[in-house]
Scaffold this motif. Structure first.
Motif, PDB file in Angstrom:
ATOM      1  N   MET A   1       0.832  -1.211   0.000  1.00 57.08           N
ATOM      2  CA  MET A   1       0.000   0.000   0.000  1.00 57.08           C
ATOM      3  C   MET A   1       0.864   1.258   0.000  1.00 57.08           C
ATOM      4  SD  MET A   1      -3.190   0.490  -0.195  1.00 57.08           S
ATOM      5  CE  MET A   1      -4.073   1.999  -0.401  1.00 57.08           C
ATOM      6  N   LYS A   2       1.982   1.167   0.764  1.00 58.39           N
ATOM      7  CA  LYS A   2       2.872   2.324   0.829  1.00 58.39           C
ATOM      8  C   LYS A   2       3.503   2.561  -0.551  1.00 58.39           C
ATOM      9  CE  LYS A   2       6.924   4.083   3.095  1.00 58.39           C
ATOM     10  NZ  LYS A   2       8.218   3.672   3.599  1.00 58.39           N
ATOM     11  N   GLN A   3       3.892   1.451  -1.171  1.00 55.54           N
ATOM     12  CA  GLN A   3       4.491   1.567  -2.511  1.00 55.54           C
ATOM     13  C   GLN A   3       3.500   2.165  -3.495  1.00 55.54           C
ATOM     14  OE1 GLN A   3       6.029  -2.202  -3.842  1.00 55.54           O
ATOM     15  NE2 GLN A   3       8.073  -1.685  -3.158  1.00 55.54           N
ATOM     16  N   PHE A   4       2.249   1.727  -3.387  1.00 53.72           N
ATOM     17  CA  PHE A   4       1.204   2.251  -4.271  1.00 53.72           C
ATOM     18  C   PHE A   4       1.090   3.771  -4.094  1.00 53.72           C
ATOM     19  CE2 PHE A   4      -3.236   3.710  -4.148  1.00 53.72           C
ATOM     20  CZ  PHE A   4      -3.510   3.672  -5.506  1.00 53.72           C
ATOM     21  N   ARG A   5       1.111   4.213  -2.839  1.00 54.03           N
ATOM     22  CA  ARG A   5       0.987   5.652  -2.546  1.00 54.03           C
ATOM     23  C   ARG A   5       2.176   6.420  -3.144  1.00 54.03           C
ATOM     24  NH1 ARG A   5       3.070   8.451   1.242  1.00 54.03           N
ATOM     25  NH2 ARG A   5       3.742   6.660   2.455  1.00 54.03           N
ATOM     26  N   ILE A   6       3.371   5.844  -3.004  1.00 50.94           N
ATOM     27  CA  ILE A   6       4.577   6.509  -3.529  1.00 50.94           C
ATOM     28  C   ILE A   6       4.498   6.614  -5.058  1.00 50.94           C
ATOM     29  CG2 ILE A   6       7.094   6.281  -3.783  1.00 50.94           C
ATOM     30  CD1 ILE A   6       6.983   4.730  -1.040  1.00 50.94           C
ATOM     31  N   ILE A   7       4.084   5.506  -5.685  1.00 50.37           N
ATOM     32  CA  ILE A   7       3.983   5.498  -7.157  1.00 50.37           C
ATOM     33  C   ILE A   7       2.912   6.483  -7.619  1.00 50.37           C
ATOM     34  CG2 ILE A   7       3.402   4.067  -9.174  1.00 50.37           C
ATOM     35  CD1 ILE A   7       4.549   1.678  -7.503  1.00 50.37           C
ATOM     36  N   LEU A   8       1.770   6.474  -6.928  1.00 46.46           N
ATOM     37  CA  LEU A   8       0.666   7.384  -7.277  1.00 46.46           C
ATOM     38  C   LEU A   8       1.131   8.838  -7.207  1.00 46.46           C
ATOM     39  CD1 LEU A   8      -2.436   7.687  -7.818  1.00 46.46           C
ATOM     40  CD2 LEU A   8      -2.711   7.867  -5.367  1.00 46.46           C
ATOM     41  N   ASN A   9       1.820   9.144  -6.113  1.00 46.10           N
ATOM     42  CA  ASN A   9       2.321  10.504  -5.888  1.00 46.10           C
ATOM     43  C   ASN A   9       3.296  10.925  -7.005  1.00 46.10           C
ATOM     44  OD1 ASN A   9       2.555  12.814  -4.477  1.00 46.10           O
ATOM     45  ND2 ASN A   9       4.043  12.030  -2.996  1.00 46.10           N
ATOM     46  N   PHE A  10       4.213  10.025  -7.317  1.00 49.04           N
ATOM     47  CA  PHE A  10       5.247  10.300  -8.329  1.00 49.04           C
ATOM     48  C   PHE A  10       4.618  10.487  -9.710  1.00 49.04           C
ATOM     49  CE2 PHE A  10       8.569   8.794 -11.304  1.00 49.04           C
ATOM     50  CZ  PHE A  10       9.613   9.625 -10.923  1.00 49.04           C
ATOM     51  N   GLU A  11       3.698   9.581 -10.045  1.00 50.22           N
ATOM     52  CA  GLU A  11       3.070   9.635 -11.370  1.00 50.22           C
ATOM     53  C   GLU A  11       2.167  10.864 -11.500  1.00 50.22           C
ATOM     54  OE1 GLU A  11       3.566   7.688 -13.963  1.00 50.22           O
ATOM     55  OE2 GLU A  11       4.955   6.344 -12.967  1.00 50.22           O
ATOM     56  N   LEU A  12       1.470  11.192 -10.413  1.00 52.58           N
ATOM     57  CA  LEU A  12       0.573  12.358 -10.449  1.00 52.58           C
ATOM     58  C   LEU A  12       1.382  13.642 -10.660  1.00 52.58           C
ATOM     59  CD1 LEU A  12      -2.428  12.880 -10.269  1.00 52.58           C
ATOM     60  CD2 LEU A  12      -2.209  13.241  -7.829  1.00 52.58           C
ATOM     61  N   LYS A  13       2.531  13.703  -9.971  1.00 49.95           N
ATOM     62  CA  LYS A  13       3.416  14.874 -10.136  1.00 49.95           C
ATOM     63  C   LYS A  13       3.878  14.961 -11.595  1.00 49.95           C
ATOM     64  CE  LYS A  13       5.626  15.586  -5.693  1.00 49.95           C
ATOM     65  NZ  LYS A  13       6.852  15.244  -4.967  1.00 49.95           N
ATOM     66  N   HIS A  14       4.108  13.789 -12.195  1.00 51.80           N
ATOM     67  CA  HIS A  14       4.562  13.735 -13.588  1.00 51.80           C
ATOM     68  C   HIS A  14       3.558  14.448 -14.498  1.00 51.80           C
ATOM     69  CE1 HIS A  14       5.627  11.952 -17.462  1.00 51.80           C
ATOM     70  NE2 HIS A  14       4.404  11.501 -17.555  1.00 51.80           N
ATOM     71  N   TYR A  15       2.265  14.277 -14.219  1.00 48.36           N
ATOM     72  CA  TYR A  15       1.243  14.929 -15.044  1.00 48.36           C
ATOM     73  C   TYR A  15       1.105  16.404 -14.673  1.00 48.36           C
ATOM     74  CZ  TYR A  15      -0.388  10.438 -16.829  1.00 48.36           C
ATOM     75  OH  TYR A  15      -0.470   9.220 -17.447  1.00 48.36           O
ATOM     76  N   ILE A  16       0.972  16.648 -13.382  1.00 48.27           N
ATOM     77  CA  ILE A  16       0.659  18.012 -12.931  1.00 48.27           C
ATOM     78  C   ILE A  16       1.799  18.973 -13.270  1.00 48.27           C
ATOM     79  CG2 ILE A  16       0.031  19.427 -10.911  1.00 48.27           C
ATOM     80  CD1 ILE A  16      -2.116  17.346 -11.612  1.00 48.27           C
ATOM     81  N   LYS A  17       3.051  18.470 -13.222  1.00 50.66           N
ATOM     82  CA  LYS A  17       4.189  19.344 -13.514  1.00 50.66           C
ATOM     83  C   LYS A  17       4.514  19.408 -15.007  1.00 50.66           C
ATOM     84  CE  LYS A  17       6.722  19.240  -9.180  1.00 50.66           C
ATOM     85  NZ  LYS A  17       7.973  18.848  -8.541  1.00 50.66           N
ATOM     86  N   ASN A  18       3.786  18.613 -15.777  1.00 52.27           N
ATOM     87  CA  ASN A  18       4.058  18.573 -17.210  1.00 52.27           C
ATOM     88  C   ASN A  18       3.593  19.881 -17.866  1.00 52.27           C
ATOM     89  OD1 ASN A  18       3.606  18.035 -20.059  1.00 52.27           O
ATOM     90  ND2 ASN A  18       4.058  15.922 -19.543  1.00 52.27           N
ATOM     91  N   LYS A  19       4.513  20.518 -18.588  1.00 51.71           N
ATOM     92  CA  LYS A  19       4.192  21.826 -19.180  1.00 51.71           C
ATOM     93  C   LYS A  19       3.050  21.719 -20.188  1.00 51.71           C
ATOM     94  CE  LYS A  19       8.714  23.849 -18.528  1.00 51.71           C
ATOM     95  NZ  LYS A  19      10.044  23.861 -19.083  1.00 51.71           N
ATOM     96  N   ALA A  20       3.030  20.621 -20.962  1.00 54.21           N
ATOM     97  CA  ALA A  20       1.971  20.446 -21.970  1.00 54.21           C
ATOM     98  C   ALA A  20       0.615  20.318 -21.286  1.00 54.21           C
ATOM     99  CB  ALA A  20       2.266  19.202 -22.805  1.00 54.21           C
ATOM    100  N   PHE A  21       0.580  19.558 -20.192  1.00 55.56           N
ATOM    101  CA  PHE A  21      -0.673  19.360 -19.448  1.00 55.56           C
ATOM    102  C   PHE A  21      -1.199  20.706 -18.950  1.00 55.56           C
ATOM    103  CE2 PHE A  21      -2.811  18.744 -15.360  1.00 55.56           C
ATOM    104  CZ  PHE A  21      -3.730  17.753 -15.653  1.00 55.56           C
ATOM    105  N   VAL A  22      -0.319  21.465 -18.297  1.00 54.89           N
ATOM    106  CA  VAL A  22      -0.719  22.765 -17.738  1.00 54.89           C
ATOM    107  C   VAL A  22      -1.098  23.717 -18.881  1.00 54.89           C
ATOM    108  CG1 VAL A  22       0.059  24.733 -16.351  1.00 54.89           C
ATOM    109  CG2 VAL A  22       0.742  22.422 -15.719  1.00 54.89           C
ATOM    110  N   GLY A  23      -0.269  23.730 -19.929  1.00 50.24           N
ATOM    111  CA  GLY A  23      -0.494  24.652 -21.051  1.00 50.24           C
ATOM    112  C   GLY A  23      -1.821  24.392 -21.748  1.00 50.24           C
ATOM    113  N   ILE A  24      -2.101  23.110 -22.047  1.00 52.83           N
ATOM    114  CA  ILE A  24      -3.350  22.775 -22.753  1.00 52.83           C
ATOM    115  C   ILE A  24      -4.557  23.105 -21.873  1.00 52.83           C
ATOM    116  CG2 ILE A  24      -4.729  20.816 -23.609  1.00 52.83           C
ATOM    117  CD1 ILE A  24      -2.062  19.627 -24.639  1.00 52.83           C
ATOM    118  N   THR A  25      -4.463  22.775 -20.600  1.00 54.42           N
ATOM    119  CA  THR A  25      -5.586  23.065 -19.694  1.00 54.42           C
ATOM    120  C   THR A  25      -5.850  24.570 -19.647  1.00 54.42           C
ATOM    121  OG1 THR A  25      -4.836  21.175 -18.402  1.00 54.42           O
ATOM    122  CG2 THR A  25      -6.491  22.590 -17.380  1.00 54.42           C
TER     123      THR A  25
END
Lengths: 413, 336
Positions: A1-25
């Motif tokens: 469960m802890k690993q899942f949380r770490i992966i979720l956090n890391f992957e979510l940051k990957h999207y939220i910090k992505n310039k294309a994601f922010v720019g398109i939104t």
């Protein structure tokens, strides 16, 4: 469960910090703001006196069969075609055709007998209803003349022909016309987000394999945790994007509600019932999981990012087919047809089919519960299966293996 | 400001040279009893479909010593490592630590894969913390450990840079941190020196020696025999999914037939003439003399010392390379 949380956090940051994601939104939010604020801006800056300039109407030429009927014909056509400026003409057909091709007039109706006419138009539009209206005008003219010939005064005859009819609608279910636009937008959003983010999950997995980061990942985390972490992160990113776009549209609309009061379509879009939003969320999440798990599993079987598009094609076709069934049914107005009812229980199509039926028709609760139960069961099953494919797939390099080879490897791993 | 920065650089360098033990994160210092830890693989078997890849692999690796896992391509090294890392289960056999079945929750393993690769577009510090957290460290501990190792490997200045901005050698050092940051008790290094320049190779050697000295089991897999000889006390040579040879490297070398002598002499030509076919001139000018039996060596050495001007004379010991070729198979033989 802890690993899942770490992966979720890391992957979510990957999207939220992505310039294309922010720019398109942000770009989409800006476009929506521009559209919704447009009437206000137009009223403020468009005309300093605040008066609407009279709109110039397109010209329709009408030639009566007999010159003495000219005034009546003009009057009837003007009443039937409020969107046109009607000009009575006595010109020959050649001159009329010339005026249309030169752009002076948009169309012409040349009466050739009491029940016949020629319609001239430069480009016949897909939605041209002028002939239907002109048929009606001629029919009325014919009836009017017949009644007058029988001894009625023109006023009496006209009163009979245009007797007002009153009707009252008591809708016991859904109003499809009112629900059509927001259902359409929601289905389209569902389609776009699942397709875009599903492919992103596949590319993400393939790029990890391509960069060989996978060698470390598989020795650091369990495949089920990795798969669920990636899929849930992309689902959350999709939701964040949808929320940003629809949320800002809702806020902008409420700031400009008075400017849109005359537009029934736009007003109906923002009058979505809350329970429908709840269903949208439910079907979005479950539908997203089904496809994203499979996209992730397929992504794990290819070694290069450039091979992803080809590998995911069968799944994408399946999804497009589901989308087309729903769209065609919506367009035809029969959302409860056999195809839609069957699709409501197939996990690959039910997120869109059942949602459309709920939005545009009246579906018994047990049918909804059954569809959701099948969907939840499928999500769990496909999630576990995908994690197994992923575990085997990430260790396979070289040419993409066949489906049979993957299942064989899963069984024997 | 400039002086402070210079001082910080000097301190970082001092720490780097001193082995950095003082700067190690809490709990990362050597623990009591680590040296006595014994990892044992017993009769490990693995098949993929019809293909039997491992046919009963057994060896022992001890804490505080380096173990060399050798074999030609396709011999089963990577499969053995993946089973050891619990990537997939074995079909048979057992892995134990001090006689008890290995518990992966309490036995962190560090792994430097042969196929290097991290996230090229991501910030170095973030991805290192991510891997350290996945290996069980809390966020704060992961950050401390990563910072320590970045300093230790002289990479602190790249902390907030993207990985793809680094040279290949530096990327490899970053990859090494993923294997060490969570303070594993077993470290598996697959071709750790490939792609490193001599300076970085020396730094890596220092680090590996420190880890060995801290009681860890360091498992090497490499085709560069000189490094294996330098580090490893024990080796296992795999061939076709079986252990062809395992044991103490020095004992293995000593156990070889001692029927050859290496001689350095000023009368090279005379010796060659006297020994004929049994004498070979080596590349460095020494002579290799083959005797009929190792029992003859005392008599031959006495004869040489009395007859010729001998500078140096010793019994020939085979290199690991010779042993590898003999046990793992010659080129073209059983190539999978």
């Amino acid at each position: 469960m802890k690993q899942f949380r770490i992966i979720l956090n890391f992957e979510l940051k990957h999207y939220i910090k992505n310039k294309a994601f922010v720019g398109i939104t942000l770009a989409l939010v800006c476009v929506i703001a521009l559209v919704i604020f447009f009437p206000r801006l137009k009223a403020t800056f468009g005309n300093e006196k605040g008066e609407d300039l009279p709109e110039e109407l397109p010209l329709m030429l009408v030639r009566a069969e007999k010159e003495e009927d000219g005034a009546l014909v003009r009057e009837l056509f003007a009443a039937a075609f409020p969107g046109y400026s009607i000009e009575l003409t006595g010109e020959e057909d050649t001159a009329i055709r010339e005026r249309i091709t030169s752009g002076q007039a948009e169309c012409a109706v040349v009466l050739t007998g009491p029940t016949s006419y020629r319609y001239y138009v430069n480009n016949l539009s897909m939605y041209d209803t002028n002939t239907a209206l002109a048929d009606e005008v001629l029919q009325n003219l014919y009836r009017l003349n017949a009644m007058v010939a029988e001894g009625l005064s023109p006023e009496e005859a006209e009163a009979i022909l245009s007797a007002p009819i009153e009707h009252e609608i008591t809708n016991l279910g859904k109003d499809q016309m009112q629900n059509f636009f927001y259902t359409y937008i929601m289905i389209f959003a569902l389609y776009m987000v699942i397709l875009l983010y599903g492919q992103m999950v596949a590319s993400n997995v393939a790029s990890e394999k391509n960069s060989r980061a996978m060698e470390l990942l598989i020795t650091s985390a369990r495949p089920v945790g990795m798969m669920f972490g990636k899929v849930i992160a992309s689902c959350l990113a999709g939701l964040v994007q949808l929320l940003a776009i629809f949320g800002s549209a809702f806020v902008f609309f409420n700031l400009n509600r008075s400017y849109w009061e005359g537009n029934a379509i736009i007003s109906s879009i923002f009058d979505v019932p809350l329970n429908l939003l709840g269903y949208m969320l439910l079907f979005f999440v479950l539908g997203f999981f089904i496809y994203a798990f499979l996209y992730g599993a397929i992504g794990s079987t290819v070694s290069k990012v450039e091979d992803v598009n080809v590998a995911v094609m069968p799944l994408t076709f399946l999804f497009i087919a589901a989308f087309l069934v729903v769209m065609v049914s919506m367009g035809s107005g029969s959302v409860d047809n056999t195809a839609m009812v069957v699709c409501s229980y197939i996990p690959f199509t039910s997120p869109m089919a059942m949602f459309t039926r709920i939005a545009m028709s009246t579906v018994p609760v047990y049918e909804i519960l059954l569809s959701v139960a099948v969907l939840i069961g499928s999500v769990v099953g496909i999630g576990v299966l995908s994690a197994k494919i992923y575990r085997v797939g990430v260790l396979l390099y070289g040419n993409a293996p066949s489906l049979g080879a993957i299942f064989k490897a899963i069984r024997k791993a | 400001m400039a002086r402070l920065s210079e001082k910080a650089k000097i301190n970082a360098r001092k720490e780097s040279l001193s082995g950095g033990r003082d700067g190690r994160p809490k709990g990362h210092n050597r623990q009591k009893g680590e040296r006595s830890m014994v990892l044992e693989l017993r009769n490990i078997e693995k098949s993929f479909g019809e293909k039997k890849v491992l046919k009963g692999i057994s060896f022992q690796a001890e804490g505080g010593k380096a173990f060399g896992l050798l074999g030609r391509n396709g011999a089963g090294k990577t499969t053995t490592i993946r089973i050891l890392m619990n990537v997939f289960p074995a079909n048979g056999g057992e892995i134990t630590i001090d006689g008890a079945p290995i518990d992966y929750r309490t036995m962190p393993i560090g792994y430097l894969p042969e196929e290097r690769g991290l996230y090229p577009k991501k910030i170095i510090f973030e991805q290192l913390c991510y891997f350290a957290e996945l290996k069980g460290l809390e966020r704060k501990a992961a950050a401390e450990a990563v910072d320590f190792w970045l300093r230790r490997l002289g990479m602190a200045e790249y902390r907030n840079k993207r990985l793809d901005t680094l040279s290949k050698g530096n990327q490899q050092k970053i990859q090494l941190i993923t294997a060490l940051a969570h303070n594993p008790r077993i470290v598996i290094l697959d071709e750790p020196f490939s792609g490193l320049d001599p300076v970085n190779a020396m730094l890596l050697k220092e680090v590996v020696k420190e880890e060995i000295a801290r009681g860890k089991i360091v498992l090497f897999s490499s085709h560069q025999m000189s490094y294996i000889e330098e580090f490893c006390d024990h080796i296992a040579i795999l061939k076709d999914g079986r252990v062809a040879l395992t044991g103490d490297l020095r004992a293995i070398k000593r156990g070889y037939l001692r029927d050859r002598l290496v001689v350095r002499t000023t009368e090279s030509e005379a010796v060659q003439k006297a020994f004929g076919e049994n004498c070979t001139l080596l590349e460095n000018g020494d002579l290799l003399l083959r005797m009929a039996s190792d029992r003859d060596k005392a008599a031959v050495m006495k004869h040489l010392a009395e007859t010729y001007d001998i500078d140096e004379m010793k019994v020939f010991e085979p290199s690991l390379n010779d042993i590898f070729v003999e046990y793992a198979g010659k080129a073209g033989e059983n190539e999978k």
